[in-house]
Structures are given as structure tokens and as C-alpha cells.
Write an enzyme that holds these catalytic residues in place. Structure first.
Site, PDB file in Angstrom:
ATOM      1  N   SER A   1       0.765  -1.052  -0.008  1.00 34.97           N
ATOM      2  CA  SER A   1      -0.002  -0.044  -0.033  1.00 34.97           C
ATOM      3  C   SER A   1       0.745   1.204   0.022  1.00 34.97           C
ATOM      4  CB  SER A   1      -0.890  -0.014   1.203  1.00 34.97           C
ATOM      5  OG  SER A   1      -1.764   1.109   1.164  1.00 34.97           O
TER       6      SER A   1
ATOM      7  N   TYR B   1      -6.262   7.053  -6.153  1.00 34.01           N
ATOM      8  CA  TYR B   1      -5.261   6.129  -5.474  1.00 34.01           C
ATOM      9  C   TYR B   1      -5.645   5.929  -4.074  1.00 34.01           C
ATOM     10  CZ  TYR B   1      -0.388   5.006  -4.819  1.00 34.01           C
ATOM     11  OH  TYR B   1       0.910   4.332  -4.042  1.00 34.01           O
TER      12      TYR B   1
ATOM     13  N   LYS C   1      -6.092   2.161  -2.399  1.00 31.35           N
ATOM     14  CA  LYS C   1      -5.023   1.623  -1.556  1.00 31.35           C
ATOM     15  C   LYS C   1      -5.835   1.311  -0.223  1.00 31.35           C
ATOM     16  CE  LYS C   1      -1.141   1.431  -3.737  1.00 31.35           C
ATOM     17  NZ  LYS C   1      -0.579   0.138  -4.246  1.00 31.35           N
TER      18      LYS C   1
HETATM   19  N1  LIG Z   1       7.250   4.665  -5.723  1.00 33.57           N
HETATM   20  C1  LIG Z   1       6.668   5.477  -4.691  1.00 33.57           C
HETATM   21  O1  LIG Z   1       7.010   6.682  -4.122  1.00 33.57           O
HETATM   22  C2  LIG Z   1       5.528   4.594  -3.932  1.00 33.57           C
HETATM   23  C3  LIG Z   1       5.300   5.233  -2.810  1.00 33.57           C
HETATM   24  C4  LIG Z   1       4.132   4.620  -2.169  1.00 33.57           C
HETATM   25  C5  LIG Z   1       3.814   3.162  -2.710  1.00 33.57           C
HETATM   26  N2  LIG Z   1       4.075   2.859  -3.782  1.00 33.57           N
HETATM   27  C6  LIG Z   1       3.635   1.506  -4.304  1.00 33.57           C
HETATM   28  O2  LIG Z   1       4.690   0.627  -4.568  1.00 33.57           O
HETATM   29  C7  LIG Z   1       4.134  -0.303  -5.559  1.00 33.57           C
HETATM   30  C8  LIG Z   1       5.366  -0.122  -6.691  1.00 33.57           C
HETATM   31  O3  LIG Z   1       5.492   1.318  -7.046  1.00 33.57           O
HETATM   32  P1  LIG Z   1       6.430   1.589  -8.101  1.00 33.57           P
HETATM   33  O4  LIG Z   1       6.834   3.005  -7.977  1.00 33.57           O
HETATM   34  O5  LIG Z   1       7.555   0.650  -8.004  1.00 33.57           O
HETATM   35  O6  LIG Z   1       5.858   1.394  -9.434  1.00 33.57           O
HETATM   36  P2  LIG Z   1       6.335   1.566 -10.911  1.00 33.57           P
HETATM   37  O7  LIG Z   1       7.870   2.023 -11.010  1.00 33.57           O
HETATM   38  O8  LIG Z   1       5.442   2.343 -11.652  1.00 33.57           O
HETATM   39  O9  LIG Z   1       6.595  -0.052 -11.505  1.00 33.57           O
HETATM   40  C9  LIG Z   1       5.370  -0.823 -11.424  1.00 33.57           C
HETATM   41  C10 LIG Z   1       5.648  -2.382 -11.979  1.00 33.57           C
HETATM   42  O10 LIG Z   1       4.456  -2.875 -12.061  1.00 33.57           O
HETATM   43  C11 LIG Z   1       4.216  -3.425 -13.338  1.00 33.57           C
HETATM   44  N3  LIG Z   1       3.043  -3.478 -13.712  1.00 33.57           N
HETATM   45  C12 LIG Z   1       2.146  -2.228 -13.802  1.00 33.57           C
HETATM   46  N4  LIG Z   1       1.096  -2.427 -13.838  1.00 33.57           N
HETATM   47  C13 LIG Z   1       0.752  -4.072 -14.035  1.00 33.57           C
HETATM   48  C14 LIG Z   1       0.082  -4.884 -14.496  1.00 33.57           C
HETATM   49  N5  LIG Z   1      -1.363  -4.368 -14.518  1.00 33.57           N
HETATM   50  N6  LIG Z   1       0.378  -6.160 -14.393  1.00 33.57           N
HETATM   51  C15 LIG Z   1       1.516  -6.551 -14.337  1.00 33.57           C
HETATM   52  N7  LIG Z   1       2.587  -5.756 -13.968  1.00 33.57           N
HETATM   53  C16 LIG Z   1       2.327  -4.410 -14.161  1.00 33.57           C
HETATM   54  C17 LIG Z   1       5.193  -2.549 -14.180  1.00 33.57           C
HETATM   55  O11 LIG Z   1       5.802  -3.059 -15.487  1.00 33.57           O
HETATM   56  P3  LIG Z   1       4.846  -3.216 -16.948  1.00 33.57           P
HETATM   57  O12 LIG Z   1       4.935  -1.556 -17.059  1.00 33.57           O
HETATM   58  O13 LIG Z   1       5.981  -3.528 -17.886  1.00 33.57           O
HETATM   59  O14 LIG Z   1       3.865  -3.992 -16.832  1.00 33.57           O
HETATM   60  C18 LIG Z   1       6.487  -2.431 -13.410  1.00 33.57           C
HETATM   61  O15 LIG Z   1       7.243  -3.486 -13.178  1.00 33.57           O
HETATM   62  C19 LIG Z   1       2.748   0.096  -6.002  1.00 33.57           C
HETATM   63  O16 LIG Z   1       1.797  -0.501  -5.615  1.00 33.57           O
HETATM   64  C20 LIG Z   1       2.648   1.604  -5.748  1.00 33.57           C
HETATM   65  O17 LIG Z   1       1.563   2.108  -5.519  1.00 33.57           O
HETATM   66  C21 LIG Z   1       5.197   3.450  -4.615  1.00 33.57           C
END
Ligand SMILES: NC(=O)c1ccc[n+]([C@@H]2O[C@H](COP(=O)([O-])OP(=O)(O)OC[C@H]3O[C@@H](n4cnc5c(N)ncnc54)[C@H](OP(=O)(O)O)[C@@H]3O)[C@@H](O)[C@H]2O)c1
Length: 270
Positions: A140, A154, A158
Site C-alpha cells: 500500500s 489512488y 489503496k
Molecule cells: N514509488 C513510490 O514512491 C511509491 C510510494 C508508495 C507506494 N508505492 C507503491 O509501490 C508499488 C510499486 O510502485 P513503483 O513506484 O515501483 O511502480 P512502478 O515503478 O510504476 O513499477 C510498476 C511495476 O509493475 C508493473 N506493472 C504495472 N501494472 C501492471 C499490471 N497491470 N500487471 C502486471 N505488471 C504491472 C510494471 O511493469 P510493466 O509496466 O512493464 O507492466 C513495473 O514493473 C505500487 O503498488 C505503488 O502504489 C510506490
């Protein structure tokens, strides 16, 4: 570090970002890894990184929010490695825009990814996790603690994960399945991370000052810790823990603080 040799982990959305870091951390502890993402090339690159740790790595290329893909992901993991111990529901996408400016499609896209993308593999994983008394982890965000301006889709998606996590914890108590919920704070961006804008188009987030945000490696360590200690809730960052404490007890005070810092807040979420 725990010894996870002989254990099997699926991490959804693990071709880059936080998901990939979680896969690396679990592999470093010895777990066999199933990587998932929608883009073959990105998945192949992630697999290369994992293969430097050990060779028990497979990729399943699918959109995890789509019907049938949850079943396929779990089936391929069990066929290849014979069991499933950890399902990390990491897939998630964020959105920007005030409710008044959002189209219904934005809500649908965010809920499809963040809620359906987590529930879909979870349904198919439960029978396997009952056998191993394994873990389901929901990734989350601090935005899942209370509703925040310009992040309504969002935040609400979550928040829904918490309800699902709470339900499963009670339902699966007798099978000793561990359910963890990790509230992640603003994390470093290692690539051109995209979010959905109010009109449904994708926008690339600004680069972040890596000194001021947590690294993907640190977040991954905290996820591993949640798994290894079989904790329910892990809330990252001091401000996150303060918010988790304050929001349910002093909602109007928190609202006042957000209103006071609205401009700063909107800047930060770009
Ligand atoms: N980054 C932050 O600051 C942050 C903060 C709080 C929470 N989060 C949470 O942490 C998690 C990861 O975030 P992130 O920043 O690492 O995201 P990200 O950089 O956008 O990476 C998302 C990953 O998921 C894959 N993906 C996206 N949609 C998909 C789908 N429908 N089916 C299969 N694969 C999918 C993407 O690859 P493809 O596009 O090639 O499918 C990529 O590998 C998320 O749940 C996000 O809400 C992130």
C-alpha cells in the site's frame, strides 16, 4: 536475513521499481522467484539482474488485473517450483487530479490495477498458501491511510486493500496464512515512472531528490522484515507513522495541517 532456501515467492509488477527490489531482496535470502510485468523486454532485463543471484527465476508476462492472469501466474509458479510461499501484491499505479476534474475511466483504471490486480492473484494463491502456511503481502502507500487532495482514486484504491487484508486475516486464520500490509512512503524513482492524469493520459513524474526519499532497496528490506516477522502492518517513514497515529484520532487537525500545506503538498505529488 532469513534463510528462504526452498521457498517460492511471486512478486507482481517486478520488472522494475519497488517490485524488482523486493524480488532481489527475497532472492538474496535464497527464495526462488517468479517475476511479473506486462512488458517482455523489461521482464527479461529484470531476470538478468536476478540471475546474478541464482538461477531459480522465471518470468510470467501478463497484465495481472485481467481475468485469468491470476490463475495463470500461480499455476506457472507451482508447475515450475512445486509450491508457493509468498505472494507479494506490488502492482499499483497512481493518479493525479481533483475529483471534480477526474473522469470515471481514471477511477476504473486505478482500481483495476491496484485492487483487481491484487485480488486476482490472491484468489488463486490462497489454496497453495494454505499448504505452506505462507504469506500474502499487499503493498500500500501512505496515501492509503487517509484521503489526500489530488490523489482520491489512488488513496481509495489503496484503502480498499486494507479491507481485503483484514478480511483474509480472519478468514484464513485457521490455515495460518500470514497477511501483511506495507504502507510505503515516497520512494526513489529509478526510471521514468508514469501516473494517470485527470484526462486519462499518462504523465511522467519529476525526478526526486534521492536524499529526501527512501530507496527501493530499503523498502524491499522492510517488506522482507514484514514477511519474516509475520507482521500485519508495517508503516514506513516517521511522517507515515505520525500520520497513521494522528489520522484516526484527530482527523480535523490532520485536515487543517493538509489545508495549511496544500501548495507544498501538490508540488510534492508532481
Ligand atoms: N514509488 C513510490 O514512491 C511509491 C510510494 C508508495 C507506494 N508505492 C507503491 O509501490 C508499488 C510499486 O510502485 P513503483 O513506484 O515501483 O511502480 P512502478 O515503478 O510504476 O513499477 C510498476 C511495476 O509493475 C508493473 N506493472 C504495472 N501494472 C501492471 C499490471 N497491470 N500487471 C502486471 N505488471 C504491472 C510494471 O511493469 P510493466 O509496466 O512493464 O507492466 C513495473 O514493473 C505500487 O503498488 C505503488 O502504489 C510506490
Amino acid at each position: 536475513m532469513a534463510n528462504l532456501k526452498g521457498k517460492v515467492a511471486i512478486v507482481t509488477g517486478s520488472s522494475r521499481g519497488i517490485g524488482r527490489a523486493i524480488a532481489v531482496d527475497l532472492a538474496n535470502q535464497g527464495a526462488s522467484i517468479v517475476l511479473n510485468g506486462r512488458n517482455e523486454l523489461r521482464l527479461a532485463e529484470a531476470k538478468e539482474v536476478l540471475l546474478k543471484i541464482h538461477d531459480r527465476v522465471v518470468t510470467v508476462c501478463c497484465d495481472i488485473s485481467k481475468k485469468g492472469s491470476g490463475e495463470r501466474l500461480i499455476k506457472e509458479a507451482v508447475e515450475r517450483f512445486g509450491r508457493l510461499d509468498f505472494l507479494v501484491n506490488n502492482v499499483g499505479i497512481s493518479s493525479r487530479g481533483k475529483v471534480a476534474d477526474l473522469s470515471l475511466e481514471v477511477f476504473e483504471a486505478v482500481f483495476s490495477s491496484n485492487l483487481m490486480g491484487a485480488v486476482n492473484p490472491t484468489i488463486s494463491a490462497i489454496p497453495e498458501l494454505r499448504k505452506t502456511q505462507g504469506s500474502i503481502i499487499f503493498i500500500s502507500s501512505l496515501a492509503g491511510i487517509r484521503g489526500l487532495p489530488v490523489l482520491s482514486a489512488y488513496c481509495s484504491s489503496k484503502m480498499a486493500l486494507r479491507a481485503v487484508a483484514e478480511s483474509i486475516r480472519v478468514e484464513e486464520k485457521q490455515h495460518n496464512i500470514h497477511v501483511g500490509l506495507v504502507y510505503v512512503g515516497i520512494t526513489q524513482i529509478e526510471h521514468n515512472k508514469e501516473v494517470i492524469s485527470s484526462d486519462g493520459s499518462m504523465i511522467t513524474l519529476n525526478a526526486r531528490d534521492n536524499k529526501k526519499v527512501q530507496s527501493t532497496g530499503y523498502v524491499a528490506k522492510m517488506v522482507s522484515r514484514n514477511i519474516n516477522k509475520r507482521k500485519f502492518i508495517t508503516t514506513l517513514t516517521g511522517i507515515g507513522r505520525l500520520n497513521a497515529f494522528m489520522a484516526p484520532r484527530f482527523p480535523l487537525l490532520v485536515e487543517k495541517l493538509i489545508l495549511k500545506n496544500l501548495q507544498k503538498f501538490e508540488e510534492k505529488s508532481k
